[in-house]
Scaffold this active site. Structure first.
Site, PDB file in Angstrom:
ATOM      1  N   LYS A   4      -5.621   2.553   2.831  1.00 33.84           N
ATOM      2  CA  LYS A   4      -4.672   2.251   3.896  1.00 33.84           C
ATOM      3  C   LYS A   4      -3.726   3.408   4.114  1.00 33.84           C
ATOM      4  O   LYS A   4      -3.219   3.929   3.121  1.00 33.84           O
ATOM      5  CB  LYS A   4      -3.885   1.007   3.482  1.00 33.84           C
ATOM      6  CG  LYS A   4      -2.763   0.642   4.399  1.00 33.84           C
ATOM      7  CD  LYS A   4      -2.041  -0.560   3.876  1.00 33.84           C
ATOM      8  CE  LYS A   4      -0.823  -0.793   4.735  1.00 33.84           C
ATOM      9  NZ  LYS A   4       0.107  -1.691   4.138  1.00 33.84           N
ATOM     10  N   LYS A  18      -2.993   3.436  -1.181  1.00 35.95           N
ATOM     11  CA  LYS A  18      -2.077   3.140  -0.076  1.00 35.95           C
ATOM     12  C   LYS A  18      -1.108   4.307   0.040  1.00 35.95           C
ATOM     13  O   LYS A  18      -0.357   4.608  -0.892  1.00 35.95           O
ATOM     14  CB  LYS A  18      -1.322   1.844  -0.349  1.00 35.95           C
ATOM     15  CG  LYS A  18      -0.276   1.547   0.719  1.00 35.95           C
ATOM     16  CD  LYS A  18       0.320   0.169   0.548  1.00 35.95           C
ATOM     17  CE  LYS A  18       1.431  -0.069   1.558  1.00 35.95           C
ATOM     18  NZ  LYS A  18       2.070  -1.378   1.393  1.00 35.95           N
TER      19      LYS A  18
HETATM   20  C1  PBG Z   1       3.826  -4.467   2.349  1.00 31.61           C
HETATM   21  C2  PBG Z   1       2.873  -3.990   3.388  1.00 31.61           C
HETATM   22  C3  PBG Z   1       3.065  -3.036   4.409  1.00 31.61           C
HETATM   23  C4  PBG Z   1       1.908  -3.064   5.199  1.00 31.61           C
HETATM   24  C5  PBG Z   1       1.047  -3.992   4.614  1.00 31.61           C
HETATM   25  N1  PBG Z   1       1.659  -4.529   3.487  1.00 31.61           N
HETATM   26  C6  PBG Z   1       4.223  -2.208   4.756  1.00 31.61           C
HETATM   27  C7  PBG Z   1       4.719  -1.130   3.891  1.00 31.61           C
HETATM   28  O1  PBG Z   1       4.148  -0.791   2.862  1.00 31.61           O
HETATM   29  O2  PBG Z   1       5.786  -0.633   4.250  1.00 31.61           O
HETATM   30  C8  PBG Z   1       1.681  -2.248   6.445  1.00 31.61           C
HETATM   31  C9  PBG Z   1       0.694  -2.812   7.408  1.00 31.61           C
HETATM   32  C10 PBG Z   1       0.716  -2.212   8.766  1.00 31.61           C
HETATM   33  O3  PBG Z   1       1.425  -1.240   9.080  1.00 31.61           O
HETATM   34  O4  PBG Z   1      -0.025  -2.744   9.587  1.00 31.61           O
HETATM   35  N2  PBG Z   1       4.116  -3.568   1.349  1.00 31.61           N
END
Ligand code: PBG
Length: 324
Positions: free
Chosen positions: A248, A195
């Site tokens: 992601k 991520k």
């Molecule tokens: C929680 C999380 C996030 C997303 C999914 N789970 C936000 C982040 O890490 O700030 C982002 C999903 C999206 O942008 O569609 N940590």
């Protein structure tokens, strides 16, 4: 074989031929729909940058999930917006927290829908970071216990799968251990393994009210410049007991999806995140692109790169096209 002996256009002459040699297929069973749960009744707050998406009270959330299931979308992933936040994000693991109640309502009305939960603290902490904050930093090891508690509370409420998105080191092993100790050895973990620290999460943070109140997430989410590190992250999570490995965002990281697909034999998921959705919607609204075609091209591209599953805000729109 070279021209004129080989003519690639021969097999592109008709839709029937093109269909016969098509290498990648997108199916509704590849899609996972993200949903945002909020307290109240009859609530459907539009999310500005994400047309067609809302913060939904549980009654409405069950309706939308039902519509998705009727379109053959097998799964949803839940995010919660609690009515109160605190430094420890206690609502993330509260027995009667918003996500815990949403899971119960969904499993009650739609027992065959796969209910996945995002396991993180950022929506529940007043500082907006994904863990336990000491001074200006997120304390990795102290956060693990809170994450495992959150995952366990989701499993107890009936979640079919948990998906940790916090990027703390060692969380998959910790969650696996705690789930197993509590008789939830059958609940799989979909790990947000690679991520990245991405500006593409902007619209999501508006939707989930989870922007960090100081600093940013660069000390825990990955540097967009790194690819080899993503392989290490994914390998670690496999060894810690993950069942599905996620990358992601998706579009700027198709190379990562492809490399992880080659390195890992578990199913691979990709999160087509909020900013990727908003950009297409905005350009479509301006009349600059054909939104539907760009959506389908985007999703097939993510699959072609190697994703078995795609978490996407386009799930319902794409399913309608696939089902025609
Ligand atoms: C929680 C999380 C996030 C997303 C999914 N789970 C936000 C982040 O890490 O700030 C982002 C999903 C999206 O942008 O569609 N940590």
């Amino acid at each position: 074989m070279l021209f004129p002996d080989y003519r690639p256009r021969r097999l592109r002459q008709s839709e029937a031929l093109r269909k016969m040699i098509r290498e990648t297929a997108l199916s509704t069973s590849d899609l996972i729909l993200p949903l945002f749960a909020i307290d109240g009744k009859g609530v459907k707050n539009p999310i500005d940058a994400m047309p067609g998406h809302y913060q939904l009270s549980i009654d409405n959330l069950v309706k939308v999930a039902g519509d998705a299931f009727a379109l053959d979308i097998p799964a949803v992933i839940l995010f919660g917006i609690p009515s109160k936040k605190d430094p420890l994000g206690t609502q993330a693991y509260a027995k009667d927290g918003i996500v815990q109640r949403a899971i119960k309502a969904l499993k009650d009305k739609l027992p065959d829908l796969v209910v996945i939960t995002d396991v993180c603290l950022c929506e529940y902490t007043d500082h907006g970071h994904c863990g336990f904050v000491v001074g200006q930093t997120v304390d990795n090891d102290a956060t693990l216990e809170l994450l495992a508690k959150t995952a366990l509370s989701h499993a107890k409420a009936g979640a079919d799968m948990v998906a940790p998105s916090d990027m703390m080191d060692g969380r998959v092993a910790e969650i696996r251990t705690v789930l197993d100790e509590n008789d939830f050895s059958q609940v799989p973990i979909m790990s947000y393994a690679a991520k990245y620290c991405s500006a593409f999460y902007g619209p999501f943070r508006e939707a989930a009210q989870s922007a960090p109140q100081f600093g940013d997430r660069r000390t825990y989410q990955m540097d967009p410049a790194n690819a080899r590190e993503a392989i290490r992250e994914a390998t670690m999570d496999v060894e810690e007991g993950a069942d599905i490995i996620m990358v992601k965002p998706a579009l700027p990281y198709l190379d990562i999806i492809s490399r992880i697909r080659d390195e890992v034999d578990l199913p691979v998921a990709a999160y087509n995140v909020s900013g990727e959705f908003s950009m297409i919607k905005a350009a479509e609204k301006m009349g600059w692109i054909d939104g539907q075609k760009v959506m389908m091209e985007t999703l097939i591209g993510i699959k072609r790169a190697g994703a078995d599953l795609i978490l996407t805000y386009f799930a319902m729109e794409a399913a309608k096209i696939i089902n025609v």
